[in-house]
Design a protein around this motif. Sequence first.
Motif, PDB file in Angstrom:
ATOM      1  N   GLY A  64      16.923   3.536  -0.357  1.00  0.00           N
ATOM      2  CA  GLY A  64      17.317   2.558  -1.353  1.00  0.00           C
ATOM      3  C   GLY A  64      16.253   2.329  -2.407  1.00  0.00           C
ATOM      4  N   THR A  65      16.312   1.143  -3.030  1.00  0.00           N
ATOM      5  CA  THR A  65      15.358   0.782  -4.075  1.00  0.00           C
ATOM      6  C   THR A  65      14.399  -0.260  -3.534  1.00  0.00           C
ATOM      7  OG1 THR A  65      16.727  -1.011  -4.938  1.00  0.00           O
ATOM      8  CG2 THR A  65      17.116   1.196  -5.838  1.00  0.00           C
ATOM      9  N   TRP A  66      13.408  -0.612  -4.317  1.00  0.00           N
ATOM     10  CA  TRP A  66      12.401  -1.575  -3.886  1.00  0.00           C
ATOM     11  C   TRP A  66      12.997  -2.963  -3.709  1.00  0.00           C
ATOM     12  CZ3 TRP A  66      11.107  -5.709  -7.023  1.00  0.00           C
ATOM     13  CH2 TRP A  66      11.582  -5.650  -8.330  1.00  0.00           C
ATOM     14  N   MET A  67      14.188  -3.215  -4.258  1.00  0.00           N
ATOM     15  CA  MET A  67      14.809  -4.539  -4.156  1.00  0.00           C
ATOM     16  C   MET A  67      15.621  -4.695  -2.867  1.00  0.00           C
ATOM     17  SD  MET A  67      15.848  -4.907  -8.166  1.00  0.00           S
ATOM     18  CE  MET A  67      17.066  -6.117  -7.850  1.00  0.00           C
ATOM     19  N   ASP A  68      15.759  -3.628  -2.079  1.00  0.00           N
ATOM     20  CA  ASP A  68      16.575  -3.676  -0.866  1.00  0.00           C
ATOM     21  C   ASP A  68      15.874  -4.331   0.315  1.00  0.00           C
ATOM     22  OD1 ASP A  68      18.651  -2.493  -2.172  1.00  0.00           O
ATOM     23  OD2 ASP A  68      18.207  -0.478  -1.460  1.00  0.00           O
ATOM     24  N   GLY A  69      14.623  -4.695   0.160  1.00  0.00           N
ATOM     25  CA  GLY A  69      13.906  -5.361   1.242  1.00  0.00           C
ATOM     26  C   GLY A  69      13.312  -4.384   2.229  1.00  0.00           C
ATOM     27  N   HIS A  70      12.807  -4.948   3.329  1.00  0.00           N
ATOM     28  CA  HIS A  70      12.109  -4.162   4.334  1.00  0.00           C
ATOM     29  C   HIS A  70      13.062  -3.646   5.391  1.00  0.00           C
ATOM     30  CE1 HIS A  70       7.894  -6.060   3.615  1.00  0.00           C
ATOM     31  NE2 HIS A  70       8.485  -5.706   2.503  1.00  0.00           N
ATOM     32  N   GLY A  71      12.689  -2.536   5.999  1.00  0.00           N
ATOM     33  CA  GLY A  71      13.371  -1.995   7.166  1.00  0.00           C
ATOM     34  C   GLY A  71      12.416  -2.083   8.345  1.00  0.00           C
ATOM     35  N   GLY A  72      12.721  -1.396   9.373  1.00  0.00           N
ATOM     36  CA  GLY A  72      11.872  -1.416  10.554  1.00  0.00           C
ATOM     37  C   GLY A  72      10.807  -0.335  10.515  1.00  0.00           C
ATOM     38  N   LYS A  73       9.970  -0.349  11.559  1.00  0.00           N
ATOM     39  CA  LYS A  73       8.917   0.653  11.695  1.00  0.00           C
ATOM     40  C   LYS A  73       9.543   1.950  12.179  1.00  0.00           C
ATOM     41  CE  LYS A  73       6.101   0.974  15.315  1.00  0.00           C
ATOM     42  NZ  LYS A  73       6.090   2.351  15.735  1.00  0.00           N
ATOM     43  N   PRO A  74       9.214   3.077  11.530  1.00  0.00           N
ATOM     44  CA  PRO A  74       9.741   4.359  12.001  1.00  0.00           C
ATOM     45  C   PRO A  74       9.200   4.705  13.385  1.00  0.00           C
ATOM     46  CG  PRO A  74       8.794   4.577   9.809  1.00  0.00           C
ATOM     47  CD  PRO A  74       8.443   3.220  10.312  1.00  0.00           C
ATOM     48  N   GLU A  75      10.018   5.373  14.159  1.00  0.00           N
ATOM     49  CA  GLU A  75       9.605   5.761  15.499  1.00  0.00           C
ATOM     50  C   GLU A  75       8.473   6.777  15.410  1.00  0.00           C
ATOM     51  OE1 GLU A  75      11.530   7.993  19.334  1.00  0.00           O
ATOM     52  OE2 GLU A  75      12.842   6.815  18.054  1.00  0.00           O
ATOM     53  N   GLY A  76       7.444   6.566  16.214  1.00  0.00           N
ATOM     54  CA  GLY A  76       6.309   7.478  16.239  1.00  0.00           C
ATOM     55  C   GLY A  76       5.189   7.094  15.290  1.00  0.00           C
ATOM     56  N   MET A  77       5.435   6.148  14.372  1.00  0.00           N
ATOM     57  CA  MET A  77       4.378   5.717  13.450  1.00  0.00           C
ATOM     58  C   MET A  77       3.540   4.637  14.128  1.00  0.00           C
ATOM     59  SD  MET A  77       4.623   4.112   9.597  1.00  0.00           S
ATOM     60  CE  MET A  77       4.976   5.645   8.783  1.00  0.00           C
ATOM     61  N   ARG A  78       2.251   4.717  13.976  1.00  0.00           N
ATOM     62  CA  ARG A  78       1.365   3.705  14.550  1.00  0.00           C
ATOM     63  C   ARG A  78       1.521   2.386  13.794  1.00  0.00           C
ATOM     64  NH1 ARG A  78      -2.762   5.997  17.817  1.00  0.00           N
ATOM     65  NH2 ARG A  78      -2.669   8.268  17.761  1.00  0.00           N
ATOM     66  N   TRP A  79       1.357   1.276  14.519  1.00  0.00           N
ATOM     67  CA  TRP A  79       1.512  -0.036  13.911  1.00  0.00           C
ATOM     68  C   TRP A  79       0.507  -0.244  12.792  1.00  0.00           C
ATOM     69  CZ3 TRP A  79       5.499  -3.069  14.145  1.00  0.00           C
ATOM     70  CH2 TRP A  79       6.364  -2.977  15.223  1.00  0.00           C
ATOM     71  N   ARG A  80      -0.697   0.259  12.957  1.00  0.00           N
ATOM     72  CA  ARG A  80      -1.724   0.096  11.932  1.00  0.00           C
ATOM     73  C   ARG A  80      -1.294   0.760  10.615  1.00  0.00           C
ATOM     74  NH1 ARG A  80      -7.852   2.374  12.549  1.00  0.00           N
ATOM     75  NH2 ARG A  80      -8.524   1.897  10.446  1.00  0.00           N
ATOM     76  N   GLU A  81      -0.771   1.977  10.708  1.00  0.00           N
ATOM     77  CA  GLU A  81      -0.291   2.690   9.533  1.00  0.00           C
ATOM     78  C   GLU A  81       0.904   1.970   8.918  1.00  0.00           C
ATOM     79  OE1 GLU A  81      -0.169   5.823   6.698  1.00  0.00           O
ATOM     80  OE2 GLU A  81      -1.702   5.167   8.100  1.00  0.00           O
ATOM     81  N   TYR A  82       1.807   1.473   9.776  1.00  0.00           N
ATOM     82  CA  TYR A  82       2.987   0.749   9.303  1.00  0.00           C
ATOM     83  C   TYR A  82       2.581  -0.492   8.510  1.00  0.00           C
ATOM     84  CZ  TYR A  82       7.085  -2.263   9.452  1.00  0.00           C
ATOM     85  OH  TYR A  82       8.105  -3.095   9.110  1.00  0.00           O
ATOM     86  N   PHE A  83       1.656  -1.307   9.047  1.00  0.00           N
ATOM     87  CA  PHE A  83       1.231  -2.526   8.353  1.00  0.00           C
ATOM     88  C   PHE A  83       0.510  -2.202   7.048  1.00  0.00           C
ATOM     89  CE2 PHE A  83       1.436  -4.615  12.667  1.00  0.00           C
ATOM     90  CZ  PHE A  83       2.586  -5.331  12.359  1.00  0.00           C
ATOM     91  N   LYS A  84      -0.264  -1.116   7.049  1.00  0.00           N
ATOM     92  CA  LYS A  84      -0.968  -0.717   5.828  1.00  0.00           C
ATOM     93  C   LYS A  84       0.037  -0.336   4.729  1.00  0.00           C
ATOM     94  CE  LYS A  84      -2.985   3.327   5.328  1.00  0.00           C
ATOM     95  NZ  LYS A  84      -3.862   4.481   5.500  1.00  0.00           N
ATOM     96  N   LEU A  85       1.078   0.424   5.100  1.00  0.00           N
ATOM     97  CA  LEU A  85       2.080   0.827   4.110  1.00  0.00           C
ATOM     98  C   LEU A  85       2.909  -0.356   3.626  1.00  0.00           C
ATOM     99  CD1 LEU A  85       3.258   4.216   5.646  1.00  0.00           C
ATOM    100  CD2 LEU A  85       1.931   3.881   3.562  1.00  0.00           C
ATOM    101  N   VAL A  86       3.249  -1.278   4.535  1.00  0.00           N
ATOM    102  CA  VAL A  86       4.011  -2.481   4.119  1.00  0.00           C
ATOM    103  C   VAL A  86       3.166  -3.318   3.164  1.00  0.00           C
ATOM    104  CG1 VAL A  86       4.983  -4.660   4.936  1.00  0.00           C
ATOM    105  CG2 VAL A  86       5.474  -2.533   6.149  1.00  0.00           C
ATOM    106  N   TRP A  87       1.855  -3.424   3.434  1.00  0.00           N
ATOM    107  CA  TRP A  87       0.973  -4.188   2.551  1.00  0.00           C
ATOM    108  C   TRP A  87       0.929  -3.537   1.165  1.00  0.00           C
ATOM    109  CZ3 TRP A  87      -3.706  -3.091   0.110  1.00  0.00           C
ATOM    110  CH2 TRP A  87      -4.341  -4.198  -0.471  1.00  0.00           C
ATOM    111  N   LYS A  88       0.803  -2.223   1.123  1.00  0.00           N
ATOM    112  CA  LYS A  88       0.790  -1.525  -0.169  1.00  0.00           C
ATOM    113  C   LYS A  88       2.142  -1.678  -0.878  1.00  0.00           C
ATOM    114  CE  LYS A  88      -2.547   2.156   0.675  1.00  0.00           C
ATOM    115  NZ  LYS A  88      -2.717   3.623   0.763  1.00  0.00           N
ATOM    116  N   HIS A  89       3.216  -1.639  -0.108  1.00  0.00           N
ATOM    117  CA  HIS A  89       4.565  -1.781  -0.683  1.00  0.00           C
ATOM    118  C   HIS A  89       4.728  -3.147  -1.338  1.00  0.00           C
ATOM    119  CE1 HIS A  89       8.856  -2.908  -0.469  1.00  0.00           C
ATOM    120  NE2 HIS A  89       9.066  -1.630  -0.769  1.00  0.00           N
TER     121      HIS A  89
END
Length: 180
Positions: free
Chosen positions: A154-179
Amino acid sequence: MGGMGSGEYQSRRKGTTTRWRQLDIRQWARQGLLHPGACMTWTWKVGGKPDGSVRFCATDTTLVVDYHRAADGYAWQTRCETLDIARTVCHLGGTRLWLHCPVCWRRCAILYLTEHGLLCRTCGELNYPSTRQNKVTRAMTRVLAIRQRLGWGGTWMDGHGGKPEGMRWREYFKLVWKHD
């Protein structure tokens, strides 16, 4: 910084790398096409349809490339160029292949098939397309790349989804922060 001849004027004067066909030695090496004695034809495709081809024969230290090009707006000509292959040792084993630019002799992973022959990005006076984007477009491109990496779509206005399977939580939080 920012004197005469700098900035946006220079980026408008130069072409972009997307306009020209590319010879990417990394792609050929990944596919195992560059062993000594290998000869084959490489075809570029646009929209799933063939859009030009190049024939190459590899030795241990050179790559002989045959192609057709329109020379300075005139009739098509057949060209044959011999490119030198350099090898560098990787820290964790193996080697990395490079092509030498025929003009400046720089090590390059990609050579562009320009109207003046096979050249590196510098000799061909080519810019990356991202250098032509304004700040807002560049930011939106980065956000969409993060969303794709997270599998949100989707687009940036669609909001957040969940963490992809296999991705580390640290990487997930870093990407959400950048997003955000």
